[in-house]
Scaffold this motif. Sequence first.
Motif, PDB file in Angstrom:
ATOM      1  N   GLU A   1      48.657  73.354 108.857  1.00 24.96           N
ATOM      2  CA  GLU A   1      48.217  71.974 108.652  1.00 24.96           C
ATOM      3  C   GLU A   1      47.818  71.786 107.194  1.00 24.96           C
ATOM      4  O   GLU A   1      47.256  72.683 106.581  1.00 24.96           O
ATOM      5  N   SER A   2      48.099  70.590 106.662  1.00 27.73           N
ATOM      6  CA  SER A   2      47.664  70.294 105.292  1.00 27.73           C
ATOM      7  C   SER A   2      46.202  69.843 105.283  1.00 27.73           C
ATOM      8  O   SER A   2      45.484  70.055 104.323  1.00 27.73           O
ATOM      9  N   PHE A   3      45.750  69.238 106.374  1.00 26.16           N
ATOM     10  CA  PHE A   3      44.368  68.772 106.452  1.00 26.16           C
ATOM     11  C   PHE A   3      43.836  68.874 107.869  1.00 26.16           C
ATOM     12  O   PHE A   3      42.751  69.378 108.097  1.00 26.16           O
ATOM     13  N   GLY A   4      44.564  68.395 108.845  1.00 25.66           N
ATOM     14  CA  GLY A   4      44.092  68.415 110.226  1.00 25.66           C
ATOM     15  C   GLY A   4      43.184  67.243 110.533  1.00 25.66           C
ATOM     16  O   GLY A   4      42.012  67.416 110.875  1.00 25.66           O
ATOM     17  N   LEU A   5      43.703  66.028 110.378  1.00 25.95           N
ATOM     18  CA  LEU A   5      42.898  64.823 110.578  1.00 25.95           C
ATOM     19  C   LEU A   5      42.357  64.724 111.994  1.00 25.95           C
ATOM     20  O   LEU A   5      41.206  64.331 112.197  1.00 25.95           O
TER      21      LEU A   5
ATOM     22  N   LEU B   1      52.626  71.159 103.270  1.00 24.83           N
ATOM     23  CA  LEU B   1      52.444  72.374 102.476  1.00 24.83           C
ATOM     24  C   LEU B   1      53.789  72.954 102.049  1.00 24.83           C
ATOM     25  O   LEU B   1      54.805  72.708 102.703  1.00 24.83           O
ATOM     26  N   PRO B   2      53.801  73.764 100.962  1.00 25.54           N
ATOM     27  CA  PRO B   2      55.062  74.400 100.541  1.00 25.54           C
ATOM     28  C   PRO B   2      55.697  75.238 101.653  1.00 25.54           C
ATOM     29  O   PRO B   2      56.912  75.387 101.708  1.00 25.54           O
TER      30      PRO B   2
ATOM     31  N   VAL C   1      47.578  64.445  97.192  1.00 24.81           N
ATOM     32  CA  VAL C   1      47.529  65.391  98.313  1.00 24.81           C
ATOM     33  C   VAL C   1      46.175  65.241  98.996  1.00 24.81           C
ATOM     34  O   VAL C   1      45.251  64.625  98.451  1.00 24.81           O
ATOM     35  N   VAL C   2      46.033  65.820 100.206  1.00 20.07           N
ATOM     36  CA  VAL C   2      44.858  65.521 101.026  1.00 20.07           C
ATOM     37  C   VAL C   2      43.690  66.484 100.855  1.00 20.07           C
ATOM     38  O   VAL C   2      42.619  66.250 101.413  1.00 20.07           O
ATOM     39  N   SER C   3      43.867  67.569 100.085  1.00 21.34           N
ATOM     40  CA  SER C   3      42.740  68.483  99.867  1.00 21.34           C
ATOM     41  C   SER C   3      43.011  69.397  98.678  1.00 21.34           C
ATOM     42  O   SER C   3      44.160  69.575  98.262  1.00 21.34           O
ATOM     43  N   GLU C   4      41.938  70.005  98.145  1.00 23.76           N
ATOM     44  CA  GLU C   4      42.072  70.964  97.046  1.00 23.76           C
ATOM     45  C   GLU C   4      42.855  72.183  97.509  1.00 23.76           C
ATOM     46  O   GLU C   4      43.618  72.766  96.737  1.00 23.76           O
ATOM     47  N   GLN C   5      42.646  72.571  98.777  1.00 25.56           N
ATOM     48  CA  GLN C   5      43.362  73.737  99.314  1.00 25.56           C
ATOM     49  C   GLN C   5      44.867  73.510  99.283  1.00 25.56           C
ATOM     50  O   GLN C   5      45.637  74.412  98.940  1.00 25.56           O
ATOM     51  N   VAL C   6      45.283  72.278  99.640  1.00 18.43           N
ATOM     52  CA  VAL C   6      46.713  71.952  99.608  1.00 18.43           C
ATOM     53  C   VAL C   6      47.222  72.002  98.172  1.00 18.43           C
ATOM     54  O   VAL C   6      48.267  72.598  97.893  1.00 18.43           O
ATOM     55  N   LYS C   7      46.494  71.405  97.269  1.00 14.53           N
ATOM     56  CA  LYS C   7      46.886  71.388  95.850  1.00 14.53           C
ATOM     57  C   LYS C   7      47.094  72.806  95.323  1.00 14.53           C
ATOM     58  O   LYS C   7      48.053  73.083  94.599  1.00 14.53           O
TER      59      LYS C   7
END
Length: 206
Positions: free
Chosen positions: A198-202, A49-50, A75-81
């Motif tokens: 976290e960018s996604f939290g796999l 993330l930024p 990127v791994v999700s719309e939220q990250v984008k």
Amino acid sequence: HLNRIVILMVYLFKIKPEVSFGFMHSIYVNLAFASIFSKSKIVACEHILPRHFLDKKMEFFLIKLASILIDRITVVSEQVKNTFKGLLKKKMIVINNIVNTAEYKNKSKCKREKIILSVGRFVKQKNFIILVNAFHKFQEKNKGWKLIIIGEGLEKQKTLSLIKYLKIEKNAKVINFTKKLSGYYKKSSIYVCTSIYESFGLTVAE
């Protein structure tokens, strides 16, 4: 970094790939600059993330500069984008991380134990220090529980030293990273994610 750029430039001329992938900014920035005289399309794969760059402004500036030469950024999700702006966001496409659910379907065979589990890299972002301190307080009133942290990283020794300092070595274990995580997930009663961001939290998805 200059050495990497020169080496990558040589390989791009030698191999002449139609598409080149750079995983994480530590390499795709170099790859982008190396591709200036190449016809190869550049795909950057970003998993952060930024917020990660708040105290790394030069790094973020180089990423923005490199984005001019990059064709797509995954990127791994719309939220990250949506946390990015400008040209970076415009070039981003979402490819979600996946979980192989087949490994977790035999739930009837799971025997849960008094285990608190956490998985990840030993870096400041994952915040394992606060997890160890929290477990230290928790196990004073909740006997028989164990903490297992699985991973590798720069703060691993710092975490081990804290466990030793708190004298909880019998109940708190640090295990080297393994691809056979499903067994640990199945027998644990609690999963804890102490990440600052976290960018996604796999591991949470798993």
